[in-house]
Scaffold this active site. Structure first.
Site, PDB file in Angstrom:
ATOM      1  N   GLU A 168      20.828  -3.463  34.115  1.00  0.00           N
ATOM      2  CA  GLU A 168      19.819  -2.412  34.024  1.00  0.00           C
ATOM      3  C   GLU A 168      18.593  -2.857  33.239  1.00  0.00           C
ATOM      4  O   GLU A 168      17.456  -2.571  33.623  1.00  0.00           O
ATOM      5  CB  GLU A 168      20.412  -1.156  33.386  1.00  0.00           C
ATOM      6  CG  GLU A 168      21.241  -0.295  34.328  1.00  0.00           C
ATOM      7  CD  GLU A 168      22.607  -0.866  34.628  1.00  0.00           C
ATOM      8  OE1 GLU A 168      23.262  -0.419  35.586  1.00  0.00           O
ATOM      9  OE2 GLU A 168      23.026  -1.790  33.897  1.00  0.00           O
ATOM     10  N   HIS A 206      30.527   8.440  31.338  1.00  0.00           N
ATOM     11  CA  HIS A 206      29.815   8.699  32.591  1.00  0.00           C
ATOM     12  C   HIS A 206      29.420  10.161  32.742  1.00  0.00           C
ATOM     13  O   HIS A 206      29.128  10.614  33.840  1.00  0.00           O
ATOM     14  CB  HIS A 206      30.694   8.307  33.796  1.00  0.00           C
ATOM     15  CG  HIS A 206      31.060   6.861  33.847  1.00  0.00           C
ATOM     16  ND1 HIS A 206      31.981   6.307  33.000  1.00  0.00           N
ATOM     17  CD2 HIS A 206      30.616   5.849  34.642  1.00  0.00           C
ATOM     18  CE1 HIS A 206      32.102   5.019  33.279  1.00  0.00           C
ATOM     19  NE2 HIS A 206      31.290   4.713  34.261  1.00  0.00           N
TER      20      HIS A 206
END
Length: 343
Positions: free
Chosen positions: A73, A142
């Site tokens: 990322e 998450h």
């Protein structure tokens, strides 16, 4: 004119569209409209996207416009921000916004601050998008809602769609905006169908960033929410209507800049406020709304303290029964409304 002459005129054709297909449609239309637009992220190309949001786009636009990235990322977000600085228009997908923490320096210190630090000479027209908040059975790492995190930061615009029209209109507006925009979607909404008006089916349909929508008119209490909890608010409003309580439901759509004027106008009418969000309570979106109402003219119209409905103040558990108790449910909203109204 035809109606005056006695002809039957059919209503504009609305269709059912899932949030997934609305996002795909928005990306397709913007890639076609502007050659500077490109999509990058993990598995967005040959695999058609982890959630199939980019289905068919790689085959249509090729490797230069739809780009698969490594699992890094920080790396691909930096590439996207750099591309935006030279006036390309990247759409940077995070497989989940929890992973945007790996790229937080690029999002905040590079994308959000560069226009200000360059005295307006360097723009960063980029969209960071992907699923945000709790999904189902994916546990603590998450399941965070980042609306308050990114809404806190000047230099960013932050949008949070609920319906298919929200998703399409806000994504198109975000791609066309000359500022960095964070678009917080919800995985559990991707497969949900919503009615899409004929107007929303147009290639030029956009929803202005910074404008909330009143989803249901009411007179007794104002419910303010964003993303998936908007649906819970509408369900709660239906339940409460059977008991004679009429809720006004506001879909924020945008977290930053926040349309506090629409909320104030509703509170002036209903005299009661309940905020609903999936994020944690401390320093949350609801806390900001309550503070803004207290500081503004609508405070004088409140007949009772505002009430917040939020996620539980713990990391998300894995077990389903605990997960359900950590996420605001319809019953929690009904309870909060009755508390606000003292009934």
């Amino acid at each position: 004119l035809q109606q005056r002459r006695g002809f039957r005129v059919s209503a504009p054709a609305a269709i059912q569209v899932t949030v997934r297909d609305a996002l795909n449609q928005a990306l397709d239309e913007e890639l076609e409209r502007d050659e500077r637009v490109f999509l990058l992220g993990e598995e967005v190309a040959q695999y058609d996207g982890a959630y199939k949001i980019s289905r068919g786009l790689w085959k249509k636009y090729g490797d230069k416009r739809v780009i698969d990235t490594p699992i890094s990322e920080m790396g691909f977000t930096g590439i996207a921000v750099g591309a935006a600085m030279v006036w390309l228009r990247p759409v940077c997908e995070f497989m989940t916004f929890n992973f945007s923490m790996q790229a937080i320096d690029q999002v905040i210190n590079s994308a959000a601050k560069t226009c200000y630090m360059s005295a307006g000479s360097i723009g960063v027209p980029i969209v960071f998008r992907g699923p945000n908040g709790a999904s189902a059975g994916v546990a603590a790492q998450h399941s965070q809602c980042f609306a308050a995190w990114y809404g806190h930061c000047p230099g960013l615009k932050v949008v949070s769609p609920w319906s298919a029209e929200d998703a399409k209109g806000l994504l198109k507006a975000s791609i066309r905006d000359d500022n960095p925009v964070v678009m917080l979607e919800n995985e559990l909404l991707y497969g949900v169908p919503f009615e899409m008006s004929e107007q929303a089916q147009s290639k030029e349909f956009v929803i202005p960033i910074g404008k909330a929508k009143v989803e249901r008119q009411g007179t007794h209490v104002t419910l303010v929410s964003h993303s998936r909890p908007v649906g819970h608010c509408l369900e709660a409003a239906t339940v409460l209507a059977k008991e004679g309580v009429e809720c006004e439901v506001i879909n924020l759509r945008t977290i930053r800049p926040m349309d506090i004027e629409t909320v104030e106008a509703s509170v002036v009418k209903t005299n009661h406020l309940v905020t609903v969000e999936g994020g944690w309570p401390q320093f949350g979106v609801g806390a900001e709304i309550c503070a803004r109402i207290m500081e503004g003219p609508a405070f004088n119209y409140l007949d009772a303290p505002a009430v917040r409905v939020t996620g539980a103040d713990v990391p998300m558990p894995y077990a389903k029964i605990l997960e359900d108790n950590c996420i605001p449910q319809v019953k929690d909203i009904v309870f909060a409304v009755k508390k606000a109204l003292n009934i």
